[in-house]
Design an enzyme around this catalytic site. Structure first.
Site, PDB file in Angstrom:
ATOM      1  N   ASP A  73       0.823  -1.210   0.000  1.00 37.15           N
ATOM      2  CA  ASP A  73       0.000   0.000   0.000  1.00 37.15           C
ATOM      3  C   ASP A  73       0.858   1.261   0.000  1.00 37.15           C
ATOM      4  OD1 ASP A  73      -2.601  -0.630  -0.330  1.00 37.15           O
ATOM      5  OD2 ASP A  73      -3.255  -0.207   1.706  1.00 37.15           O
TER       6      ASP A  73
ATOM      7  N   ASP B 238      -7.785  -6.377  13.723  1.00 39.00           N
ATOM      8  CA  ASP B 238      -7.458  -7.699  14.251  1.00 39.00           C
ATOM      9  C   ASP B 238      -8.365  -8.075  15.419  1.00 39.00           C
ATOM     10  OD1 ASP B 238      -6.437  -5.685  15.801  1.00 39.00           O
ATOM     11  OD2 ASP B 238      -4.363  -6.359  15.724  1.00 39.00           O
TER      12      ASP B 238
END
Length: 745
Positions: A300, A453
């Site tokens: 990214d 997460d």
């Protein structure tokens, strides 16, 4: 018959003796006691006296030299610290140009509160000092008055409840009207009456509430430690199924048989130029059949140079036979969650059963998949296998040592106990293997928080999936070496859970898991460990404790300030016994970090703008000593294969040419801009420099506040409170001046 003594060897001191023959020296009078000034005492000669005097002089000179050297070292260190502070103060405006919650409008509220609190405390300290010098704290003839008179309360204080009267200082005596001298004395008497009637009881109530929260959290930590002790005592740990079935043999006939399911490895990264090469190298050397493993490098990066370097590294390993692909998103939304979500949408992902995730600074061992994936065999309810982190730079500086203490407790105690007894814990975002079906059943990666997460772990738990934590499987990674990077990381780690708590609370009550699991998720996982801990830590030690110095009628017990926190710190440090000398710095530093954690918790709970900020943690690019071993194995493997295309510094030849071209274009553009700005000025080649150290205003404000409260405690003769406030204030000062982490010159 014994042989005669070897007089020759005795006189020669063993110089010519036979090899292996011991030398025995007999003393006729081994204990000879000579009485001072007795007949056996020889008179010392003038020569011996002079020799002893010279030796004593040399010893004194040596010690004086060492003392002067120590003083010079301290002076040089103090001067260096002052110079660093001066430079940081002068550069503070330039450093504040980087986006930060503290510099924005939403982050100024807490800073304004701390500044106002500091100014008020300074004014109160000046007022109390004047009162102390004039003797307004005591009766004029306190030494000659009886004790019952010193304990007497004025009439308007008789209505106070017993618990407040018990906290009143024994020397307090409101003066009579005829004893009041001037307007300043009258104002001080009014202040005494006001703080007793309206302030002391409120502070006492708030402190009692925070102490109760403190004790609940301490009990929770003690229970976790007992659970960890029981796991160690009984040797409880997950056991993988290593049996080989006929289906396994047929599925992996070309690999010699065994359990080798299809595994996808994802490596999300963003502008992490320092660590990408090491991480990709370690992942590509994982011992797993290459046709049953695919590595996705999810880049990214918005830096074109970094993109070219990562792409070239992927090309290098692809030429070596590794099944690896490079992905770069055009629409870079959702941060890490968006990156993972985009990668999971590929058509070929459906051919894989498991997915392993590694951040850009992680260095897994070659046997990582062989130690984690077998736990899924014969356990269809298992959704996640999490490995432990290990740190390559834990001894780099004081900041990394303190982080190592925290994270060792997190993995050794929290994760292991929750995994064994509850089959649930928060996914750490990396160094874990997911069953892809568990991800899909839980809704996949979502971009609604900065803790994707924890988000996926909670949703998988609500759907009935179980987790396993492997404490003996470790993956090397890096710790933030600068306080600025660590501070931003902690802000994200503590704002995201509160944001997630608000979003997933309705789903928790609607889920079909047991009531006990719901209570554990809400009361312990979110409220106690994510909300209550930063709240009471900041409120109790950074707000209430300084207030009690200026309002002595409300006080904190010594065991709350000293004894219980030290015991809790010792429990925290047990998983890292080599760090035991840092138990007191760890306690003080954790109290210092409560400011950042409290601010992050509030921003996440009320969904302020800073809770949506994602800042990639700075990496130093450190590698382990195991890298040399892996490099040797890589070289041996390369000798057995046909030579690939010529490589240079880990990039392919084509990628190197593209990078060199791009780098030259950037240099030409920089030179042209410099020439246009200042004609005739020689252009210097600049190296990538680290961000300079900066000052942190909130920590500095709290440092001066605590030091002011420590000065006020001297007037009340509160010794232990003074030392705690002094050391805590100095710790805040060191952190506020950015003296605890990496020092960039």
């Amino acid at each position: 018959m014994a042989p005669p003594p070897n007089t020759y060897s005795e006189s020669w001191w063993g110089g010519k003796e036979e090899r292996g023959t011991p030398v025995v020296v007999k003393m006729d009078n081994p204990y000879s006691l000579v009485e001072i000034d007795g007949p056996g005492m020889a008179a010392p000669s003038e020569k011996a006296r002079g020799k002893n005097a010279k030796q004593l002089t040399w010893v004194l000179l040596l010690r004086a030299h060492r003392a002067v050297g120590c003083v010079a070292w301290l002076a040089a260190g103090f001067w260096a610290v002052l110079g660093a502070v001066n430079r940081r103060v002068r550069r503070s405006r330039d450093a504040d140009a980087e986006p930060d919650a503290e510099a924005s409008g939403r982050g100024r509220a807490m800073l304004r509160f701390l500044r106002g609190f500091l100014l008020l405390s300074l004014a109160m300290l000046a007022f109390e000092t004047v009162a102390h010098l004039k003797g307004w704290h005591f009766p004029r003839s306190a030494a000659g008055l009886p004790e019952k008179y010193l304990r007497r309360l004025p009439e308007h204080l008789q209505h106070l409840p017993e618990h407040l009267r018990r906290h009143l200082p024994e020397h307090l005596r409101m003066p009579e009207k005829e004893e009041i001298e001037g307007w300043l004395h009258r104002a001080y008497v009014a202040w005494l009456a006001f703080r007793i009637d309206y302030i002391a009881w409120a502070i006492q109530k708030l402190s009692g509430f925070c102490i109760a929260l403190f004790m609940v959290q301490s009990v929770d930590r003690l229970v976790l430690c007992l659970g960890c002790f029981w796991i160690k005592l009984r040797g409880i740990k997950p056991v993988a199924d290593t049996s080989i079935s006929n289906d396994d043999i047929e599925a992996t006939a070309g690999d010699g048989g065994g359990y080798f399911p299809m595994v996808l490895i994802q490596m999300p990264m963003c502008n992490e130029k320092e660590v990408y090469e090491t991480s990709i190298s370690h992942v590509c050397q994982i011992d797993w059949p290459r046709e049953r493993m695919l590595v996705q490098v999810l880049d990214d990066s918005d830096d074109e140079t970094c993109q070219m370097l990562i792409k070239a590294e992927v090309t290098k390993w692809s030429q070596r036979g590794v099944n690896i692909i490079y992905r770069h998103r055009l629409n870079r939304t959702g941060y890490k969650a968006g990156n993972l979500k985009s990668a999971m949408s590929c058509d070929y992902v459906r051919d894989y059963e498991f997915v392993a995730i590694f951040d850009a600074d992680f260095q897994p061992n070659p046997d990582f998949l062989k130690l984690t994936v077998p736990h899924f065999k014969g356990n269809p309810e298992l959704g996640l296998v999490q490995a432990r982190w290990s740190f390559v730079n834990k001894d780099e500086n004081l900041l990394t040592r303190l982080q190592n203490i925290n994270l060792c407790f997190h993995f050794e105690v929290e994760q292991q106990v929750n995994g064994v007894y509850l089959s649930f814990f928060g996914f750490n975002g990396t160094a874990g293997v997911w069953r892809i079906k568990a991800l899909e059943d839980s809704g996949g990666w979502m971009e609604r928080t900065t803790v994707e997460d924890m988000d996926i772990a909670v949703r998988a738990h609500l759907n009935g999936w179980k987790f396993i934590f492997l404490n003996d499987v470790k993956v090397l990674c890096e710790l933030p070496e600068s306080y600025q990077a660590y501070r931003k990381q902690q802000h994200r780690w503590h704002s995201g859970p509160m944001q997630l708590f608000r979003l997933c609370l309705p789903a928790v009550f609607k889920s079909k898991i047991s009531t006990w699991k719901k209570a554990n998720l809400v009361m312990l996982f979110f409220l106690l460990r994510k909300l209550i801990l930063p709240f009471y830590s900041f409120t109790l030690f950074c707000v209430i404790l300084p207030l009690t110095m200026f309002v002595p009628e409300a006080e904190l017990p010594i065991w709350v300030i000293c004894y219980v926190p030290v015991i809790m710190s010792v429990l925290n440090i047990l998983p890292a016994p080599k760090s035991f000398p840092f138990v007191i710095p760890y306690l003080l530093f954790e109290n210092t970090m409560s400011v950042t954690k409290f601010n992050a918790m509030v921003s996440g709970l009320f969904q302020l703008g800073s809770s949506y900020e994602w800042v990639v943690t700075k990496k130093a690019g450190r590698t382990s000593s195991e890298s040399d071993i892996l490099a040797l194995a890589e070289a041996a493997d390369a000798d057995a294969r046909p030579p690939p295309a010529k490589l240079h510094r880990g990039v392919s030849e084509g990628g190197l040419k593209e990078w060199a071209k791009l780098h030259k274009e950037q240099e030409d553009a920089t030179a042209a801009a410099a020439a246009a700005a200042a004609p005739g000025t020689p252009v210097k080649k600049s190296k990538a420099a680290k961000a300079p150290n900066r000052i942190f205003k909130k920590e500095l404000a709290l440092a001066f506040l605590l030091l002011t409260a420590a000065t006020r405690s001297l007037l009340s003769a509160q010794g232990l409170h003074f030392y705690f406030l002094l050391f805590q204030g100095v710790t805040f000062l060191a952190v506020g001046l950015d003296l605890i982490g990496e020092q960039v010159s």
